[in-house]
Design an enzyme around this catalytic site. Structure first.
Site: not given
Ligand code: 3AM
Length: 181
Positions: A37, A124
């Site tokens: 996603h 991304h």
């Molecule tokens: O879409 P991506 O993979 O970049 O890494 C987690 C994922 O990002 C991010 O939220 C998205 C959905 O799970 N995520 C998890 N913990 C986080 C945090 N503490 C976070 N982003 C920012 N702060």
């Protein structure tokens, strides 16, 4: 408490261009295809009682649909040990509807009591999480996929997900899907 994020889903036919790509990289943990996603906003842990307000706030967003293409690959963080392998995106219109959607979501959530994002938005799709993958393998992957381009697809909705962290990985559940205009 409930852990929430807002994302754009990638259509199945577009996922075929990127799923399994990171298999060749040692110590890379690929995101399962059903979890690929584009995160628009990570909300984090909130009181379950806030969920209704959040759903309402997101439901008031009225932004147009737009075209998106998956394009190029990269790693986060930009310097230091790479932790995340991602696929980038490109939008078609001059006026950037993707950034506008993100702004509208941030604004709507702020009204529901969620703090605004300070970090710059870097759209991304996370392909894999890296745990000390060999730099050479990463460099080969980045060079070999620099010209990656998926067909264009229309983003017609965005989704509020809850995410449950388990020892086997995260479980994402659709809380609500919102149509774009
Ligand atoms: O879409 P991506 O993979 O970049 O890494 C987690 C994922 O990002 C991010 O939220 C998205 C959905 O799970 N995520 C998890 N913990 C986080 C945090 N503490 C976070 N982003 C920012 N702060």
């Amino acid at each position: 408490m409930v852990r929430l994020f807002v994302a754009i889903d990638i259509p199945d036919n577009i996922k075929t261009y990127i799923q399994g790509m990171a298999r060749a990289i040692p110590k890379a943990r690929s995101v399962p295809p059903d979890q690929l996603h584009l995160t628009l906003k990570f909300i984090g842990e909130v009181e379950s009682s806030l969920l209704l307000d959040i759903r309402d706030a997101l439901g008031r967003i009225n932004t147009p649909r737009f075209s998106l293409q998956l394009k190029g690959v990269g790693t986060f963080p930009p310097r230091g040990i790479p932790r995340v392998l991602w696929v980038g995106t490109k939008t078609m219109e001059n006026k950037d509807h993707l950034f506008d959607l993100r702004k509208q979501i941030d604004k709507a959530l702020f009204a529901a009591g969620i703090t605004k994002e300070k970090k710059k938005f870097s759209p991304h799709i996370t392909l894999a999480r890296l745990n000390n993958s060999p730099i050479k393998a990463l460099q080969n992957f980045l060079a070999g996929n620099a010209l990656l381009e998926s067909p264009w697809f229309e983003v017609t909705s965005f989704t509020l997900y809850s995410s449950q962290l388990t020892p086997k990985g995260a479980i994402h559940t659709v809380e609500e899907r919102y149509r774009l205009r």
